[in-house]
Scaffold this active site. Structure first.
Site, PDB file in Angstrom:
ATOM      1  N   ASP A 202       1.741   9.105   5.413  1.00  0.00           N
ATOM      2  CA  ASP A 202       2.659   9.249   3.912  1.00  0.00           C
ATOM      3  C   ASP A 202       3.110  10.793   3.820  1.00  0.00           C
ATOM      4  O   ASP A 202       2.417  11.631   3.984  1.00  0.00           O
ATOM      5  CB  ASP A 202       1.426   8.646   2.895  1.00  0.00           C
TER       6      ASP A 202
ATOM      7  N   GLU B 192       4.104  -4.550  -2.953  1.00  0.00           N
ATOM      8  CA  GLU B 192       2.887  -4.058  -2.141  1.00  0.00           C
ATOM      9  C   GLU B 192       2.209  -3.340  -3.081  1.00  0.00           C
ATOM     10  O   GLU B 192       2.790  -2.202  -3.300  1.00  0.00           O
ATOM     11  CB  GLU B 192       3.495  -3.065  -0.919  1.00  0.00           C
TER      12      GLU B 192
END
Lengths: 398, 267
Positions: free
Chosen positions: B61, B50
């Protein structure tokens, strides 16, 4: 036109909606259901109205600014005194509503973001009143600019978490609050402080603030026998502005004017005027206008006012702008501070620097409309918290 | 049309194991360093990569990926760099996808972004903050470009909602193992296996688990019930803490080899 402009998914035209991790969908659905139920629940509404009467100090009064008016082309200037609310700004309207919803949802912990500290103080106040645990995320840069409000929040029993990521201002505080919420969503309500964020926040926060416009529409009619020619408010995320605009949206003859933070000037790139100087995009879960670069990265905003220093804006404002029902102009730091000083000296009221942007707008718009016009201005907050910033700006030794 | 990602899952299914999927942001630790890292990961045996599009406001995140994103953005990473990293990854023979928040796609142009993914050998795009309600234009674009729209689901996602989301998903379903943001964790929550089981009731697509996996043992545990094991922050932490670029590359290569063993030991 009606003032119910959104669809069931929280879209205002092409704006609004939900751009969030799937982890938050359940919580947003739960909040939406609680808010929808509360809107028609007479017990909830009575409880909130009683709090506003006995705690907030509502209805807030209207003050006529006669001496300031002489500098605004002689236009009649009426001030909606949200600065006189408990905690010193309009923010209390929203937090009391959301705190009641938090209790209804059975959650015990609230988190909030704050820029200037006004929403953080209001959230900490509501949490103290209702016995909820409260964590406030605040950019490290803002904790320095607004040290007094950090102390106020701590005195009220809240934990203040300085955010050191990104630009260390309001947008990063929202990022950190979202991360907390994703992690603790089962026990925690995110008490978002403005009319941005994912659905249902833009409509829910507006619903808790629309009392400003509803009260003042009646008050102005009673006082002057007619509607004002224009309604003015400062716009960062846009909560005080949508609060006073909303009741007037169906009144086609009433101009709605939002004053954004022009910082050093839009042409310098150092500003926070999202509608005047930004472009369509997605930030913090909603589609609206955003300050961004050619790659879609959020650009840091700049304003002397920490409360307007945000690179996004509520989706309802974006829509009102696009359909031409409201107009948005930018006021630079210097013009805002000049109005701050003039207003303090002519009216004996030290406004929040956020609010001073609306007052600077009134000086221009009053001159455009002339002495027969009536302007209603949302005096959204008081300036005690800004004494340090203003003293620095004007060179007053402390 | 079958993408490289579909081929990977056919292969791992035939080998009765889970796929190992590595995440690395474009432009991190530098533009050239990212290309080297991609090659090192591919050589070490990862099945898919990815490529992250570093974004200024990454609300899903944790601190590790935030730091990497900041470094990359400061280095001037843009969409062209993302596509270039994607091309490098797919040229190594692994399946390559992009993971990005929504705003950069919208800014680039929805149709154009999907087509650039396809043109650079990409198999799909993971969009962690795009809800299915806002996906109309995107689904049309990925359909026309022949790439997979990969959605993320969470332990809090209801069964009814899972059915709705997986019906729009292609390639694989990304199951977030815990309620929270990205980052290495000591324990991969028990929520993950329950979530994978619930997802599998709604779709025949492979289900990959991300968030928190950093060791061979964890990879083995997750591989017992998931079709793919996604590792991101653990690699990034090694690159962030390494004394030199070469040391970082050696460390991620060693970890990838360990994890590749882990995904083969789960069943």
């Amino acid at each position: 036109m009606t003032n119910q402009l959104s669809d069931v998914l929280g879209h205002f035209g092409q704006y609004g909606g939900r751009f969030v991790p799937e982890a938050l969908i359940g919580a947003l659905d739960e909040l939406e259901a609680a808010h929808n139920a509360a809107k028609t629940d007479p017990v909830f509404q009575a409880e909130l109205a009683e709090l506003h009467r006995t705690y907030t100090g509502r209805p807030s009064i209207i003050t006529e600014a006669k001496r300031f008016s002489e500098h605004a082309g002689g236009a009649r200037i009426l001030l909606k005194r949200e600065d006189l609310n408990h905690t010193g700004s309009h923010k209390i309207n929203n937090v009391l509503g959301q705190a009641l919803l938090t209790k209804k949802m059975g959650k015990k912990r609230i988190i909030a973001e704050t820029g200037a500290g006004q929403h953080g103080v209001a959230a900490a106040t509501a949490a103290a009143l209702m016995g909820l645990e409260c964590v406030v995320y605040m950019g490290e840069e803002d904790t320095r600019r607004q040290a007094l409000n950090v102390a106020r929040m701590k005195l009220l029993g809240a934990e203040v978490f300085p955010v050191t990521s990104g630009s260390r201002t309001l947008k990063d505080a929202i990022n950190e609050a979202m991360r907390d919420w994703v992690t603790n969503v089962a026990t925690t309500h995110y008490m978002l402080g403005t009319v941005a964020g994912p659905h249902p926040f833009p409509t829910m926060v507006r619903d808790f603030h629309k009392i400003i416009g509803e009260e003042s529409r009646e008050q102005v009619l009673a006082l002057t026998g007619r509607l004002p020619d224009a309604v003015l408010a400062c716009v960062g995320g846009g909560s005080n502005a949508i609060g006073i605009f909303h009741a007037f949206i169906p009144d086609a003859g009433v101009r709605l004017i939002g004053l954004e933070a022009g910082g050093d000037g839009i042409e310098t790139g150092r500003h926070a005027a999202t509608i005047s100087g930004g472009s369509e995009g997605v930030l913090h879960g909603t589609r609206s206008y955003v300050l961004q670069d050619e790659n879609g990265q959020t650009v840091e905003s700049h304003s002397i006012s920490a409360g307007l220093d945000y690179p996004g804006v509520g989706p309802e404002h974006a829509y009102l702008h696009d359909i031409g029902r409201a107009e948005y102009r930018a006021v630079n730091d210097d013009a805002a501070m000049a109005a701050f000083s003039l207003f303090s000296r002519t009216e004996g009221i030290i406004p929040a620097i956020e609010t001073a942007h609306a007052l600077a707008g009134a000086l221009v718009i009053g001159n455009e409309l002339g002495p027969d016009a009536t302007l209603l201005i949302n005096l959204s907050g008081r300036g005690d918290k800004d004494v340090q910033t203003a003293a620095d700006y004007f060179g007053i030794p402390l | 049309m079958s993408t490289a990602l579909d081929v990977v899952f056919e292969k791992t299914r035939a080998e009765n194991r889970a796929a190992l999927i590595a995440y690395i942001p474009a432009g991190f630790p530098s533009k050239s360093g990212c290309e080297k890292a991609i090659k090192a990961l591919a050589d070490a045996g990862v099945d898919a990569i990815e490529i992250g599009y570093p974004y200024s406001d990454p609300i899903m995140d944790g601190p590790t990926i935030q730091e990497a994103a900041e470094i990359s953005i400061k280095g001037g990473t843009n969409a062209a760099d993302v596509f270039s990293a994607l091309k490098v990854a797919s040229a190594t023979g692994v399946a390559a996808v992009v993971m990005t928040y929504w705003n950069p796609i919208e800014k680039y142009g929805v149709k154009e972004f999907a087509q650039s993914i396809a043109d650079n050998g990409g198999s799909g795009v993971i969009t962690p903050d795009l809800t299915i309600e806002e996906s109309g234009r995107w689904l049309e674009a990925v359909g026309n470009s022949g790439i997979n729209p990969i959605y993320v689901v969470a332990p809090s996602t209801s069964d009814a909602r899972l059915t709705q989301v997986t019906s729009k998903t292609g390639g694989f379903v990304y199951a977030a193992s815990v309620m929270g943001v990205t980052g290495a964790r000591t324990n991969v929550s028990v929520d993950a296996s329950a979530l994978v089981a619930r997802v599998k009731k709604t779709t025949a697509l492979p289900v990959s688990v991300g968030l928190g996996v950093s060791t061979r043992e964890q990879a083995k545990q997750v591989a017992a019930y998931a079709d793919g094991v996604i590792v991101g922050s653990a690699f990034i932490k090694l690159l962030l803490n390494a004394k030199s670029e070469q040391e970082g590359l050696d460390l991620i290569s060693a970890l990838a080899k360990e994890l590749a063993l882990g995904v083969r030991e789960g069943r």
